[in-house]
Scaffold this active site. Structure first.
Site, mmCIF file in Angstrom:
data_model
loop_
_atom_site.group_PDB
_atom_site.id
_atom_site.type_symbol
_atom_site.label_atom_id
_atom_site.label_comp_id
_atom_site.label_asym_id
_atom_site.label_seq_id
_atom_site.Cartn_x
_atom_site.Cartn_y
_atom_site.Cartn_z
ATOM 1 N N CYS A 40 51.479 94.670 122.985
ATOM 2 C CA CYS A 40 51.120 93.396 122.509
ATOM 3 C C CYS A 40 49.662 93.202 121.971
ATOM 4 O O CYS A 40 48.819 93.864 122.794
ATOM 5 C CB CYS A 40 51.611 92.308 123.698
ATOM 6 S SG CYS A 40 51.136 90.691 123.319
ATOM 7 N N GLN A 54 61.370 92.724 129.802
ATOM 8 C CA GLN A 54 60.175 93.198 129.453
ATOM 9 C C GLN A 54 59.121 92.631 130.527
ATOM 10 O O GLN A 54 59.129 91.254 130.375
ATOM 11 C CB GLN A 54 59.798 93.451 128.213
ATOM 12 C CG GLN A 54 58.739 94.025 127.790
ATOM 13 C CD GLN A 54 58.119 93.995 126.499
ATOM 14 O OE1 GLN A 54 57.883 92.955 125.883
ATOM 15 N NE2 GLN A 54 58.154 95.097 125.578
ATOM 16 N N ASP A 91 59.850 97.381 110.561
ATOM 17 C CA ASP A 91 60.346 97.377 109.332
ATOM 18 C C ASP A 91 61.504 97.821 108.851
ATOM 19 O O ASP A 91 61.923 98.211 107.648
ATOM 20 C CB ASP A 91 59.063 98.253 108.414
ATOM 21 C CG ASP A 91 57.834 97.699 108.548
ATOM 22 O OD1 ASP A 91 57.469 96.674 109.025
ATOM 23 O OD2 ASP A 91 56.904 98.472 108.268
HETATM 24 C C1 FMN Z 1 57.806 86.799 116.875
HETATM 25 C C2 FMN Z 1 57.572 87.893 117.353
HETATM 26 C C3 FMN Z 1 57.525 88.243 118.806
HETATM 27 C C4 FMN Z 1 57.311 89.772 119.342
HETATM 28 N N1 FMN Z 1 57.157 89.492 120.580
HETATM 29 C C5 FMN Z 1 57.255 90.932 121.188
HETATM 30 C C6 FMN Z 1 57.363 90.908 122.859
HETATM 31 O O1 FMN Z 1 57.340 90.042 123.453
HETATM 32 N N2 FMN Z 1 57.220 92.174 123.174
HETATM 33 C C7 FMN Z 1 56.987 93.415 122.494
HETATM 34 O O2 FMN Z 1 57.129 94.520 122.970
HETATM 35 N N3 FMN Z 1 56.984 93.213 121.162
HETATM 36 C C8 FMN Z 1 57.229 92.041 120.554
HETATM 37 N N4 FMN Z 1 57.147 92.093 119.261
HETATM 38 C C9 FMN Z 1 57.075 93.179 118.393
HETATM 39 C C10 FMN Z 1 58.575 93.702 118.008
HETATM 40 O O3 FMN Z 1 59.230 93.932 119.243
HETATM 41 C C11 FMN Z 1 58.519 94.669 117.139
HETATM 42 O O4 FMN Z 1 57.781 95.860 117.531
HETATM 43 C C12 FMN Z 1 57.815 94.465 115.767
HETATM 44 O O5 FMN Z 1 58.373 93.102 115.342
HETATM 45 C C13 FMN Z 1 58.154 95.352 114.722
HETATM 46 O O6 FMN Z 1 59.482 95.402 114.451
HETATM 47 P P1 FMN Z 1 60.176 95.030 113.385
HETATM 48 O O7 FMN Z 1 59.505 95.351 111.876
HETATM 49 O O8 FMN Z 1 61.704 95.269 113.243
HETATM 50 O O9 FMN Z 1 60.108 93.297 113.311
HETATM 51 C C14 FMN Z 1 57.340 90.784 118.365
HETATM 52 C C15 FMN Z 1 57.310 90.702 117.158
HETATM 53 C C16 FMN Z 1 57.427 89.342 116.770
HETATM 54 C C17 FMN Z 1 57.942 89.163 115.143
#
Ligand code: FMN
Length: 333
Positions: free
Chosen positions: A107, A77, A209
């Site tokens: 982001c 990415q 989530d």
């Molecule tokens: C610590 C952290 C770092 C993240 N870094 C990125 C990233 O570099 N690029 C991106 O597209 N999303 C990033 N995200 C978002 C996640 O890819 C994801 O969309 C978001 O956490 C929601 O999904 P989840 O509820 O399964 O965690 C990040 C999320 C977290 C918690």
């Protein structure tokens, strides 16, 4: 219909249709290999990588791009604003042997948004279009995009954005069901994700989530998305992909024993060793241990001791004592 499917992105097969979300500071090569070893994941995505760093030859940025063959299929990415640099970075990624180049349009970080990249592009569709067209033209590997549902509640535009992505030759869209303004608060809105799925014919992957195998299946069934992307749920439970793929096949999901949990923390350390100096390695272990022990009895006390540890051997002293005590207790019970 079985939810266990494969996604085909212009010749790259994602099977099963479960994706490890990109997470800055988390999904480095060691973590990705750990997830891959535990099974059930169809695609893994790197942390986001700055096109400025990549195209200016920044060594640290180039190190972030490194991966091993066993991580494939792998998506790298990138984030940025300038179409020329984005295209140049995509070429570097293609040369590295990655399977997919993914563009970050989600982001929320101020620093990224200020530069016009990340979720800022959700408010600037002409620029998003210019970037996509330039990147698609520059490489032959598939180009995908990860977005949020919109900038804020008043401007939820994921359907429109997905149509732009499809129109510009993007081969897949992953959607985190929150707005930029929401950050990580509230609940992910899977209704908007479902609307995107209905609106475009490229594969749509939903995100937000999903913390249990059954919630992954529920989201697939309710929305008809092609796949599910899991982030935080995979840090606290790195077996979630294996468990979900088993549930999809009506197999009783694997339940890791305490011994297996202890083994995985050691394995993560083995994978990290040699990659990082001791201090940074200790930081990563503390972070992993923090997520990992949530919900375990006595987990808070363990986290406290680990957090105050100065060395790796001190950290593992606490971890090993915790797990041996827990195993002795469960043997007596
Ligand atoms: C610590 C952290 C770092 C993240 N870094 C990125 C990233 O570099 N690029 C991106 O597209 N999303 C990033 N995200 C978002 C996640 O890819 C994801 O969309 C978001 O956490 C929601 O999904 P989840 O509820 O399964 O965690 C990040 C999320 C977290 C918690």
């Amino acid at each position: 219909m079985s939810e266990l499917q494969r996604i085909n992105i212009a010749g790259v097969t994602i099977e099963p249709n479960l994706v490890l979300a990109p997470m800055a500071g988390v999904t480095d090569s060691s973590f990705r290999r750990l997830i891959k070893e535990l099974g059930g994941v169809g695609l893994i995505v790197t942390e986001f990588i700055s096109v400025e760093g990549l195209t200016r030859g920044n060594l640290r940025t180039h190190r972030m791009m490194k991966f091993l063959a066993e991580e494939r299929p792998l998506s790298i990415q990138i984030f940025g604003y300038d179409p020329v640099r984005m295209a140049e970075a995509a070429e570097i990624i293609q040369e590295s042997g990655a399977d997919i180049v993914d563009i970050n349009c989600g982001c929320p970080a101020k620093k990224v948004v200020k530069g016009g990249g990340g979720s800022s592009l959700l408010r600037d569709l002409p620029q998003m279009e210019r970037i996509l067209k330039a990147v698609v033209q520059a490489v032959s590997i598939p180009v995908t995009m990860k977005i949020r549902i919109g900038w804020d509640d008043a401007t939820v535009n994921a359907v429109e954005v997905a149509r732009v992505i499809e129109g510009c030759g993007g081969k897949m869209v992953a959607i985190h069901g929150r707005t930029r303004v929401q950050g990580y608060s509230g609940r992910a809105n899977w209704d908007v994700i479902a609307a995107v799925k209905r609106a475009v014919s490229i594969p749509v992957v939903g995100c937000g989530d999903v913390t249990t195998p059954s919630s992954a299946l529920d989201r697939l069934r309710e929305t008809g998305v092609d796949g599910v992307m899991i982030g935080r749920g995979a840090i606290s439970n790195p077996w979630i992909f294996r468990q979900t793929s088993e549930l999809m096949r009506s197999i009783e999901p694997y339940a890791p024993s305490l011994l297996e949990k202890q083994r995985v923390l050691h394995r993560y350390h083995d994978l990290l060793r040699g990659e990082l100096p001791e201090r940074a390695l200790a930081g990563k272990l503390k972070q992993m241990c923090g997520y990992f022990t949530h919900g375990l009895p006595g987990g808070a006390r363990l986290r406290e001791s680990v957090f105050h540890s100065q060395t790796i051997s001190e950290i593992f002293g606490h971890i090993d004592l915790y797990f041996s005590t827990m195993m002795a207790r469960s043997a007596i019970a």
